[in-house]
Design an enzyme around this catalytic site. Structure first.
Site, PDB file in Angstrom:
ATOM      1  CG  ASP A   6      42.950  28.170 -39.738  1.00 14.87           C
ATOM      2  OD1 ASP A   6      43.717  27.699 -38.829  1.00 14.87           O
ATOM      3  OD2 ASP A   6      42.556  29.451 -39.975  1.00 14.87           O
ATOM      4  CG  ASP A  23      43.438  30.881 -36.454  1.00 19.15           C
ATOM      5  OD1 ASP A  23      44.295  30.548 -36.164  1.00 19.15           O
ATOM      6  OD2 ASP A  23      43.250  31.610 -37.598  1.00 19.15           O
ATOM      7  CB  CYS A  46       1.885  12.548 -47.993  1.00 17.54           C
ATOM      8  SG  CYS A  46       1.966  10.979 -48.713  1.00 17.54           S
ATOM      9  CG  ASP A  52      41.300  33.729 -41.576  1.00 21.08           C
ATOM     10  OD1 ASP A  52      42.038  32.921 -40.823  1.00 21.08           O
ATOM     11  OD2 ASP A  52      41.481  34.754 -41.912  1.00 21.08           O
ATOM     12  CB  CYS A  82       5.090  11.230 -52.598  1.00 15.16           C
ATOM     13  SG  CYS A  82       3.351  11.073 -52.256  1.00 15.16           S
ATOM     14  CB  CYS A 120      46.920   5.481 -60.599  1.00 14.49           C
ATOM     15  SG  CYS A 120      47.862   6.316 -59.403  1.00 14.49           S
ATOM     16  CB  CYS A 158      51.477   7.790 -62.078  1.00 11.40           C
ATOM     17  SG  CYS A 158      51.387   6.641 -60.798  1.00 11.40           S
TER      18      CYS A 158
END
Length: 815
Positions: free
Chosen positions: A705, A504, A83, A701, A86, A19, A16
């Site tokens: 959750d 769950d 290596c 799931d 690097c 903000c 808005c």
């Protein structure tokens, strides 16, 4: 007068005008920020910042205020890294730019994952930053991810060519010099034929060709790194081989500068060092190609073309041209080109490469298809639903790439060590030379050179740099093949340390939809007949339990029901084929005057098991008892038992009532139950379970959750669940099969075990063999290490780490 720079920042979370005003005040409060204006509609902030003012405090102020600058992500394909040093150099070069919020380079994958603020830095500037650090970089396309196997194959081909050329040039040098040490007659033959001086000149020419040809990569990269003050593996090889060549060249061209006893050439050491390390890098590149094999298989799953309906004809088109709504034809044995929905035909589809489940899944009209899966038998016509980066396969590839580029917490120790490793080796090599010049036997200079070069060559930061990322690449790739996606790389380590796991109930431990479990008849009524009549009446109801009965009667022709009357909270009545039917709970039956006592005891027993029990009456007399429940998923009992066998405490968290929850828990063998909890209560339950020193994973799931998945130490979402749950979780199981939970935990533990083995080898190798190369065994045993053997040991060290990581490809299914 101080100069200023103009900035445009994309701002998040502005909803808005208020903000926008708050963002304006935040920016105006930052030292050096002037001419601040915030455009709410565009979601941007415009300002001028005095040069010399720190940009990062400005970004931190926005983040702290709840309006962070928008960030975006890209992947750079790197070249020239040799290596762990690097890796650190590339990361520091990128993170030095204030517009970059994070940069993670991966030695094994030779990529860099960069998060930055658009508008402050461009992808082209990022590649330029890497180039300034001395490495190659190019932007990796998100639309067409590069196949790591193809890149590694190309690299392996180049290394093989370098090894063959270097080996062909080195072999005569080795025979000329070392042949005389092994076979004295060979030494006399050289001296009496071409002469030692000519032999040295020939060695000089061949070794120089090795160093300026195949070995040039060590010198260009190594000295560039030395100049930048960040020496790496190439620097050690360049200094070691270069020192042996320079010393030998001095003996050949200016022998008067050295004592007679020290006039010995080491051309073969310089040539053999380069050849053996090139050989090691060839093996390394081949092994690296195998570490990305799983990702290559995923990238190769999508076909290049599809049969698309145009009018009444089927036309072959490129995949990139497909759009949602297009109708595609999928013949038997073909891969599904794109995420789509079946509109014609029926066929089993092999989804094993996506979900890890081996058995084909039957598909028919209305069922969804995932791009990359295989149509096993009949022809299907489907409507494209998602394309490009929105497809499931593209998202999986993206998640695997991000996980493979992850930086685990265990890597922090390696980073601290490798930052100082090469400089420390240079100091040790210098001290070794000085010690031999002071305390060594004659010829001191030769002994000092051999010991110093051996220290430089045997040190192997490559093994330390490869120890973690190679295991992560192979482990996460193998997990993806088994239907387990690690959305956040650090979850790979976190999951290995969990001591408790909470599930769950609905849709996770159970199927998530009611099903008819029991139908028991009385007084001679036939089960099939009662099911047919009851299903006919329930077909007129919208209650979830009614749907379970109708599904149980699938395939049976149902008669019409009439005079249907529903009593809320009780049941329903109606007429079917002339019979008066009533279906409902005990109280409903009592109100109708139906006696249920003959099945009362059985009803109580089923209710105690957490099932919903009701009765059916025909023409005013009890006909049957019916029980419906949410069935436990296949294999759930075995998975829970296996988790407990692995020392994990298992709990169930559910919003269901205490009686139902306890009944399900008894069947599963779960003792710890949190019942009747809302989403906020699930978080409290998790905190109670967590306790002191307990790390908890949560498996769920549903959309409700999401908060608890985020709150857990590791959130695990079933791929059959909601998008919100999968976006919140750190680990996604592409199938709804609970065995994938075991696969995820086993993958995590095996990968961390593999990483620890690699790190033990990498650190142990360097700690033990650097002192040996320096000469600690000379005084007690008279033993020294030749530079050639040191080069062989160094090359083997990296190959050992890669080979050990590749063992993860053969992880077996957990028992």
């Amino acid at each position: 007068m101080a100069t200023t720079q103009s900035l445009t920042l994309p701002i998040q979370n502005m909803t808005c005008g208020g903000c926008a005003a708050r963002v304006t005040r935040l920016l105006q409060g930052v030292d050096g920020a002037t001419d601040v204006s915030v455009n709410f509609a565009a979601g941007q902030a415009h300002l001028r910042l005095t040069e010399g003012s720190a940009l990062r405090p400005l970004l931190a102020e926005l983040k702290a205020g709840g309006y962070p600058a928008e960030e975006t992500h890209l992947t750079l394909t790197l070249s020239g890294m040799s290596c762990a040093t690097c890796v650190g150099k590339v990361e520091r070069a990128l993170e030095a730019h204030p517009g970059v919020t994070s940069a993670r380079a991966n030695l094994a994958a030779e990529t860099a994952e960069v998060t930055y603020v658009p508008g402050l830095v461009t992808p082209e500037e990022l590649t330029a930053l890497v180039a300034e650090a001395g490495y190659g970089a190019r932007l990796q396309s998100a639309e067409a991810p590069e196949d790591p196997a193809a890149l590694r194959e190309n690299e392996s081909r180049k290394q093989r060519q370098a090894v063959l050329i270097s080996g062909a040039l080195t072999l005569p040098v080795f025979i000329l010099e070392m042949g005389g040490h092994l076979v004295p007659a060979w030494h006399h033959l050289i001296a009496s034929s071409i002469g030692m001086q000519a032999s040295w000149w020939l060695q000089f020419i061949l070794t120089t060709l090795v160093l300026v040809g195949p070995g040039r990569q060590f010198f260009t990269g190594g000295f560039r790194a030395l100049k930048a003050g960040a020496p790496n593996m190439n620097s050690l090889v360049a200094l070691g081989a270069g020192a042996a060549w320079a010393y030998s060249t001095t003996v050949l061209l200016l022998p008067g500068l050295l004592p007679a006893a020290a006039r010995v050439v080491y051309f073969e050491a310089a040539a053999v060092i380069v050849t053996l390390i090139l050989l090691g890098r060839w093996f390394e590149s081949r092994a690296k190609g195998q570490t990305g094999a799983a990702l290559s298989k995923l990238i190769g799953l999508q076909p290049r073309t599809a049969e698309v309906r145009e009018g009444s004809a089927w036309v072959t088109r490129e995949i990139a041209s497909l759009r949602p709504g297009d109708h595609i034809l999928i013949r038997p044995g073909e891969r599904v080109p794109m995420d789509s929905t079946v509109i014609e035909g029926e066929s089993p589809v092999d989804e094993s490469m996506i979900t890890g489940e081996p058995l084909p899944v039957a598909k028919g009209p209305g069922d969804s298809l995932t791009g990359g899966t295989v149509n096993a038998a009949g022809s299907l016509v489907a409507e494209v639903s998602r394309t490009g980066q929105d497809t499931t396969l593209a998202q999986i590839i993206r998640l695997v790439q991000q996980a493979q580029g992850a930086r685990l917490p265990i890597q922090a120790l390696v980073d601290r060590v490798t930052l100082w490793f090469v400089p420390t080796v240079l100091v040790i090599a210098t001290l070794t030379v000085l010690a031999w010049l002071w305390l060594g036997p004659d010829p001191k200079l030769s002994h000092a050179l051999v010991a110093g070069v051996s220290v430089l060559i045997i040190a192997c930061p490559c093994a330390m740099g490869l120890a973690t990322p190679t295991s992560i690449m192979v482990g996460t790739g193998r997990a993806a093949q088994r239907g387990v996606l690690f959305r956040q790389g650090d979850a790979l380590q976190s999951l290995s340390g969990i001591t408790a796991i909470a599930f769950d109930k609905t849709g996770t431990l159970t199927e998530g939809r009611p099903a008819l479990t029991d139908l028991e008849t009385v007084d001679g009524h036939q089960r099939a007949e009662i099911l047919r009549l009851v299903a006919a009446l329930e077909a007129r109801s919208e209650h979830p339990l009614a749907l379970a009965i109708v599904e149980a009667a699938e395939g049976i022709e149902l008669p019409a029901a009439s005079e249907v009357k529903v009593t809320s909270g009780g049941g329903l009545t109606g007429r079917v084929e002339g019979a008066e039917l009533a279906i409902g709970n005990g109280a409903f039956m009592a109100a109708l005057g139906v006696e249920v006592a003959p099945l009362g005891g059985r009803a109580e027993a089923l209710a105690a098991d957490g099932k919903t029990v009701f009765f059916a009456a025909r023409d005013g007399r009890l006909a049957a008892l019916i029980a419906v429940s949410d069935p436990i998923k296949k294999g759930a009992v075995e998975v829970i038992e296996a988790l407990q066998d692995r020392g994990l405490e298992v709990a169930m968290v559910t919003g269901d009532g205490e009686a139902t929850a306890r009944a399900v828990a008894r069947q599963l063998g779960i003792e710890r139950v949190f019942a009747g909890v809302l989403p906020a209560g699930k978080i409290a339950a998790l905190d109670e379970l967590r306790g002191e020193g307990v790390r908890v994973a949560f498996v769920g799931d549903g959309i409700n959750d999401a908060p608890v998945l985020a709150h857990a130490d590791v959130g695990i979402a079933l791929g059959t669940g909601t998008d919100v749950a999968m976006e919140t979780a750190e680990v996604v199981l592409m199938s709804g099969e609970l065995g994938a939970v075991l696969r995820a935990i086993e993958t995590s533990r095996a990968t961390l075990r593999n990483i620890r083995q690699n790190l033990f080898w990498a650190f142990g190798y360097n700690v033990l063999l650097i002192p040996v190369a320096a000469g600690v065994l000379y005084a007690p045993f008279g033993l020294t290490l030749s530079p050639a053997l040191a080069a062989g040991a160094m090359a083997f060290s990296s190959v050992f780490v890669l080979s050990n990581a590749l063992r993860l490809r053969h992880m077996k299914e957990p028992a």
